[in-house]
Design a protein around this motif. Structure first.
Motif, short mmCIF file in Angstrom:
data_model
loop_
_atom_site.label_atom_id
_atom_site.label_comp_id
_atom_site.label_asym_id
_atom_site.label_seq_id
_atom_site.Cartn_x
_atom_site.Cartn_y
_atom_site.Cartn_z
N SER A 135 35.10 -112.33 -52.92
CA SER A 135 36.54 -112.09 -52.94
C SER A 135 36.95 -111.13 -51.83
O SER A 135 37.99 -111.32 -51.17
CB SER A 135 36.96 -111.51 -54.30
OG SER A 135 36.27 -110.29 -54.56
N LEU A 136 36.11 -110.12 -51.58
CA LEU A 136 36.40 -109.16 -50.53
C LEU A 136 36.30 -109.81 -49.16
O LEU A 136 37.13 -109.58 -48.27
CB LEU A 136 35.42 -107.99 -50.63
CG LEU A 136 35.79 -106.69 -49.93
CD1 LEU A 136 37.07 -106.12 -50.51
CD2 LEU A 136 34.66 -105.69 -50.07
N ARG A 137 35.28 -110.65 -48.99
CA ARG A 137 35.09 -111.35 -47.72
C ARG A 137 36.25 -112.31 -47.45
O ARG A 137 36.73 -112.43 -46.32
CB ARG A 137 33.76 -112.11 -47.74
CG ARG A 137 33.39 -112.70 -46.39
CD ARG A 137 31.95 -113.18 -46.36
NE ARG A 137 31.72 -114.26 -47.31
CZ ARG A 137 30.96 -114.16 -48.39
NH1 ARG A 137 30.35 -113.02 -48.65
NH2 ARG A 137 30.78 -115.18 -49.20
N ASP A 138 36.75 -112.97 -48.49
CA ASP A 138 37.87 -113.90 -48.33
C ASP A 138 39.12 -113.17 -47.85
O ASP A 138 39.84 -113.65 -46.97
CB ASP A 138 38.16 -114.62 -49.65
CG ASP A 138 37.10 -115.65 -50.00
OD1 ASP A 138 36.30 -116.00 -49.10
OD2 ASP A 138 37.06 -116.09 -51.16
N ILE A 139 39.38 -112.00 -48.45
CA ILE A 139 40.54 -111.21 -48.03
C ILE A 139 40.40 -110.78 -46.58
O ILE A 139 41.35 -110.84 -45.80
CB ILE A 139 40.72 -109.97 -48.93
CG1 ILE A 139 41.05 -110.39 -50.37
CG2 ILE A 139 41.81 -109.06 -48.38
CD1 ILE A 139 41.10 -109.22 -51.34
N ALA A 140 39.18 -110.37 -46.20
CA ALA A 140 38.94 -109.93 -44.83
C ALA A 140 39.18 -111.06 -43.84
O ALA A 140 39.82 -110.85 -42.80
CB ALA A 140 37.52 -109.39 -44.71
N TYR A 141 38.68 -112.25 -44.13
CA TYR A 141 38.86 -113.37 -43.22
C TYR A 141 40.33 -113.80 -43.15
O TYR A 141 40.82 -114.19 -42.10
CB TYR A 141 37.98 -114.55 -43.65
CG TYR A 141 36.50 -114.31 -43.41
CD1 TYR A 141 36.08 -113.37 -42.48
CD2 TYR A 141 35.52 -114.99 -44.12
CE1 TYR A 141 34.74 -113.12 -42.25
CE2 TYR A 141 34.16 -114.74 -43.90
CZ TYR A 141 33.79 -113.82 -42.96
OH TYR A 141 32.46 -113.57 -42.74
N VAL A 173 43.73 -104.68 -47.99
CA VAL A 173 43.40 -105.25 -46.68
C VAL A 173 42.49 -104.31 -45.90
O VAL A 173 41.48 -104.74 -45.32
CB VAL A 173 44.69 -105.52 -45.87
CG1 VAL A 173 44.35 -105.95 -44.44
CG2 VAL A 173 45.54 -106.58 -46.56
N LEU A 174 42.81 -103.02 -45.91
CA LEU A 174 42.01 -102.04 -45.19
C LEU A 174 40.59 -101.98 -45.74
O LEU A 174 39.61 -101.94 -44.99
CB LEU A 174 42.68 -100.67 -45.27
CG LEU A 174 42.03 -99.54 -44.47
CD1 LEU A 174 42.04 -99.88 -42.99
CD2 LEU A 174 42.78 -98.23 -44.71
N PHE A 175 40.45 -102.00 -47.06
CA PHE A 175 39.13 -101.92 -47.69
C PHE A 175 38.30 -103.16 -47.36
O PHE A 175 37.10 -103.07 -47.07
CB PHE A 175 39.29 -101.80 -49.21
CG PHE A 175 37.99 -101.61 -49.94
CD1 PHE A 175 37.28 -100.43 -49.84
CD2 PHE A 175 37.48 -102.63 -50.72
CE1 PHE A 175 36.08 -100.26 -50.51
CE2 PHE A 175 36.28 -102.48 -51.40
CZ PHE A 175 35.58 -101.28 -51.29
N ALA A 176 38.95 -104.33 -47.37
CA ALA A 176 38.23 -105.58 -47.07
C ALA A 176 37.76 -105.60 -45.62
O ALA A 176 36.61 -105.97 -45.34
CB ALA A 176 39.14 -106.77 -47.35
N LEU A 177 38.62 -105.20 -44.70
CA LEU A 177 38.23 -105.19 -43.28
C LEU A 177 37.14 -104.15 -43.01
O LEU A 177 36.22 -104.39 -42.24
CB LEU A 177 39.46 -104.89 -42.41
CG LEU A 177 40.50 -106.00 -42.33
CD1 LEU A 177 41.73 -105.52 -41.56
CD2 LEU A 177 39.92 -107.26 -41.67
N ASP A 178 37.25 -103.02 -43.68
CA ASP A 178 36.26 -101.97 -43.48
C ASP A 178 34.88 -102.40 -43.97
O ASP A 178 33.85 -102.00 -43.42
CB ASP A 178 36.69 -100.70 -44.22
CG ASP A 178 35.81 -99.51 -43.89
OD1 ASP A 178 35.75 -99.14 -42.70
OD2 ASP A 178 35.19 -98.95 -44.81
#
Length: 257
Positions: free
Chosen positions: A117-123, A156-161
């Motif tokens: 889920s985190l990777r999906d948000i990051a992409y 968004v910030l947490f996912a990208l980080d």
């Protein structure tokens, strides 16, 4: 690198052309009315840009040839999506897209497992970022990306980080008049010398290796002025034990400094 023969991905970089800004604008106008030969000239004329960005990822365990090819994909995407009305230099627009392709390639081999889920948000955020760059011609903020995705900024910030890899202080960021500009150079200010900053970072790293008791003793000795006798009573130790703990802590902190 002009005049020096370096072969990467089967290409002799010494033979690569270098286009001026005016030449690129002419080729872009020709390409955007359907001239595919102009597109080829734009690709060839910017391969040196890709090559310079490959150097940023040296030491990441990936072959320069593979990164060069991946960077070329980013270059082609940048050429296809570049809009002359943005009135920005092509390199300014292309560099984030080229680096984005390289980082995406490296992330696929990331040694850490990241929640799906985190990777999906990051992409999604990375895709939104590229869309915003194409639309407005500048680097969007986290707030801009979050608004596009209709998500909270912190999500968004947490996912990208989570996708970021550790960066060395001495990692080269780009070339400036033939000289490498390092990550360390971007952290300096007028009030802090590089030596002081390096010492601070080394000291911070060394503190992680102290035991909780050593940290407590140093904190009480340095910041509160406690004597060894007082600490011996407080921690139910002998004064000699407190002295040894304090001495061993200083020895560790001073190593490599």
């Amino acid at each position: 690198m002009s005049g020096v023969k370096v072969t990467i991905a089967g290409i002799d970089t010494a033979t690569l052309p270098v286009l001026t800004h005016q030449q690129m604008m002419v080729y872009f106008k020709q390409y955007q009315v359907g001239d595919l030969a102009a597109k080829e000239e734009l690709v060839l004329g910017n391969l040196r840009l890709v090559l310079s960005l490959v150097q940023r990822f040296a030491g990441r365990g990936e072959s320069p040839e593979d990164l060069f090819q991946v960077g070329c994909v980013g270059l082609i995407k940048a050429i296809q999506n570049f809009d002359l009305k943005h009135q920005v230099r092509f390199s300014t627009y292309a560099v984030p897209m080229i680096i984005g392709e390289m980082k995406r390639h490296l992330r696929e081999k990331h040694p850490l497992r990241i929640a799906r889920s985190l990777r999906d948000i990051a992409y999604q955020a990375l895709t939104a970022r590229e869309e915003l760059i194409r639309e407005f011609g500048y680097e969007p903020t986290i707030k801009d990306i979050a608004a596009r995705l209709e998500r909270k900024e912190e999500d968004v910030l947490f996912a990208l980080d989570a996708l970021h890899e550790p960066m060395s202080l001495h990692e080269p960021l780009h070339q400036d008049s033939g000289e490498s500009v390092y990550f360390m150079d971007q952290l300096k200010d007028n009030n802090t010398s590089e030596d002081l900053w390096t010492t601070f970072m080394l000291l911070k790293e060394r503190l992680k290796h102290l035991s909780s008791r050593q940290l407590q003793i140093l904190q009480q000795r340095i910041f509160h002025g406690a004597t060894q006798v007082e600490l011996a009573t407080r921690f139910n130790l002998s004064q000699a034990q407190v002295s040894r703990l304090e001495k061993s802590a200083y020895t560790l902190l001073q190593s490599d400094l």
